[in-house]
Design an enzyme around this catalytic site. Structure first.
Site, PDB file in Angstrom:
ATOM      1  N   HIS A   1      -3.915   7.538   6.259  1.00  0.00           N
ATOM      2  CA  HIS A   1      -3.966   6.233   5.587  1.00  0.00           C
ATOM      3  C   HIS A   1      -5.343   5.630   5.833  1.00  0.00           C
ATOM      4  CE1 HIS A   1      -2.602   2.629   3.713  1.00  0.00           C
ATOM      5  NE2 HIS A   1      -2.715   1.899   4.821  1.00  0.00           N
TER       6      HIS A   1
ATOM      7  N   CYS B   1       0.789  -1.232   0.000  1.00  0.00           N
ATOM      8  CA  CYS B   1       0.000   0.000   0.000  1.00  0.00           C
ATOM      9  C   CYS B   1       0.821   1.282   0.000  1.00  0.00           C
ATOM     10  CB  CYS B   1      -0.949   0.012   1.203  1.00  0.00           C
ATOM     11  SG  CYS B   1      -1.863  -1.522   1.375  1.00  0.00           S
TER      12      CYS B   1
ATOM     13  N   HIS C   1      -9.847   1.092  -0.694  1.00  0.00           N
ATOM     14  CA  HIS C   1      -8.394   1.055  -0.524  1.00  0.00           C
ATOM     15  C   HIS C   1      -7.801   0.566  -1.842  1.00  0.00           C
ATOM     16  CE1 HIS C   1      -4.446   0.639   0.814  1.00  0.00           C
ATOM     17  NE2 HIS C   1      -4.633   0.174   2.045  1.00  0.00           N
TER      18      HIS C   1
END
Length: 396
Positions: free
Chosen positions: A289, A164, A324
């Site tokens: 995040h 990520c 995400h």
């Protein structure tokens, strides 16, 4: 103490982004300043059930690729090229006087073109056939090499895959290449596309939310997966928004869980501030995040408290609208920060109840800006403790 390398800010000369938010700046602003969900229900990705995902509605290029580009052809590459085509004329104008061997590409991905090979693998395992199978389209570096062939550039080209944090690290790498005088311009960003591998992988970790995810929410129970293609052209030339710095750390606490006290996250944020020569109170907006998993959000807010102390920047997670986007998440959220600074508005945090233990922060509930936004920070924290924080500055 580690001696931090001084890096000069670099300018974002042009950028483009495709995601569940839409295709234009106006689409993205509207999506992030409203409460209506951008996620959609799909029943073709998760084994035996439907799931909410952040799917892009963009019509991908149908261009017929010639060799050698054809060898890299996948939905992931076409997603990237569709985004690239929005700014292709600007890229050519910016680089017209630059030698092709001084034009570099650094991009991030975690899925590459694996979605194209999933049907072939299913056919093989169920029917034991010898259907044609191309490894090349799902190799990580096929994204950078495909873009290099498409643009006919001859400089450095590579892909970063650190889950990520991939595309945020690609942006940091682009800044370093320019500062080291290894390139005159760098195409950076990230691309990830929806595929069964990631959906079923996160389902096996029991990390998927059954509803729209709620970062820092009282009843948060996991993530939604999304897809995005976000690309930027960086150069040393000043621009309305500058990439000021990147702070990176590796806490290596656990293969899939962050350090519970946020040590790595805090180290990345502090390093970004130090390299940029900024204090915490200079940050006007922080893009979390904010995955909406119990551990990640608790850790990140602990890290925010460590770095910002009494200062309470405007902050929000945008993943409840985008999903995400894994290897493309850092670039997508960098694009959001660029728009925030360029157009002076704030992305809303979700409107659900905030976890009382995390409620001491200034979550964005109104998109209107009361004072000018000068600096924005974006956090990306990956499996294995690969952490990065980017800082952007408005060049008023």
């Amino acid at each position: 103490m580690v001696q931090l390398q001084h890096l000069q800010p670099v300018g974002i000369q042009c950028s483009a982004s495709l995601s569940a938010l839409g295709e234009t700046h106006a689409d993205i602003r509207q999506a992030l300043t409203q409460t209506a969900s951008c996620l959609s229900l799909r029943d073709d990705l998760l084994l035996g059930q439907s799931c909410l995902v952040g799917a892009s509605g963009a019509k991908l290029t149908e261009q017929v690729f010639a060799e050698p580009l054809q060898a890299f052809d996948s939905r992931n590459l076409r997603f990237a090229i569709t985004a690239l085509q929005q700014i292709e004329a600007q890229i050519h104008a910016c680089t017209a006087d630059m030698p092709r061997h001084r034009l570099a590409i650094v991009v991030g991905t975690s899925t590459s073109g694996i979605a194209d090979n999933e049907p072939v693998l299913q056919q093989y395992f169920h029917e034991k056939t010898n259907a044609p199978f191309s490894h090349l389209k799902q190799e990580m570096n096929s994204l950078a090499q495909g873009l290099k062939h498409y643009l006919n550039w001859q400089g450095i080209a590579y892909t970063i895959s650190t889950a990520c944090s991939s595309s945020a690290k690609a942006m940091a790498a682009g800044q370093r290449l320019l500062n080291a005088d290894l390139a005159d311009a760098v195409l950076v960003g990230g691309v990830d596309t929806l595929c069964q591998l990631t959906l079923n992988g996160f389902a096996s970790l029991e990390s998927l939310s059954a509803t729209t995810c709620r970062p820092c929410g009282f009843e948060r129970d996991g993530i939604n997966i999304g897809e995005a293609a976000s690309l930027f052209l960086l150069s040393k030339k000043a621009a309305p928004v500058m990439l000021m710095s990147a702070g990176e750390s590796m806490d290596a606490w656990h293969i899939s869980a962050p350090h519970p006290e946020g040590r790595g996250a805090a180290a990345a944020m502090q390093q970004a501030l130090d390299i940029a020569g900024l204090q915490p109170e200079h940050i006007d907006y922080l893009n979390l995040h904010g995955t909406a998993t119990p551990q990640n959000d608790a850790m990140e807010i602990k890290a925010v408290r460590q770095i910002f102390a009494a200062h309470r920047p405007n902050l929000s997670s945008t993943k409840h609208q985008t999903g995400h986007c894994l290897g493309a998440a850092g670039a997508l959220e960098a694009f959001i920060c660029q728009q925030v600074l360029q157009e002076q508005w704030l992305p809303l945090h979700h409107n659900g109840a905030i976890d009382p233990e995390l409620a001491d922060q200034h979550y964005v509930q109104c998109s209107e800006v009361k004072q000018p936004l000068r600096y924005a920070m974006s956090n990306s924290f990956a499996f294995g403790g690969s952490n990065i924080s980017l800082i952007f500055g408005a060049n008023f």
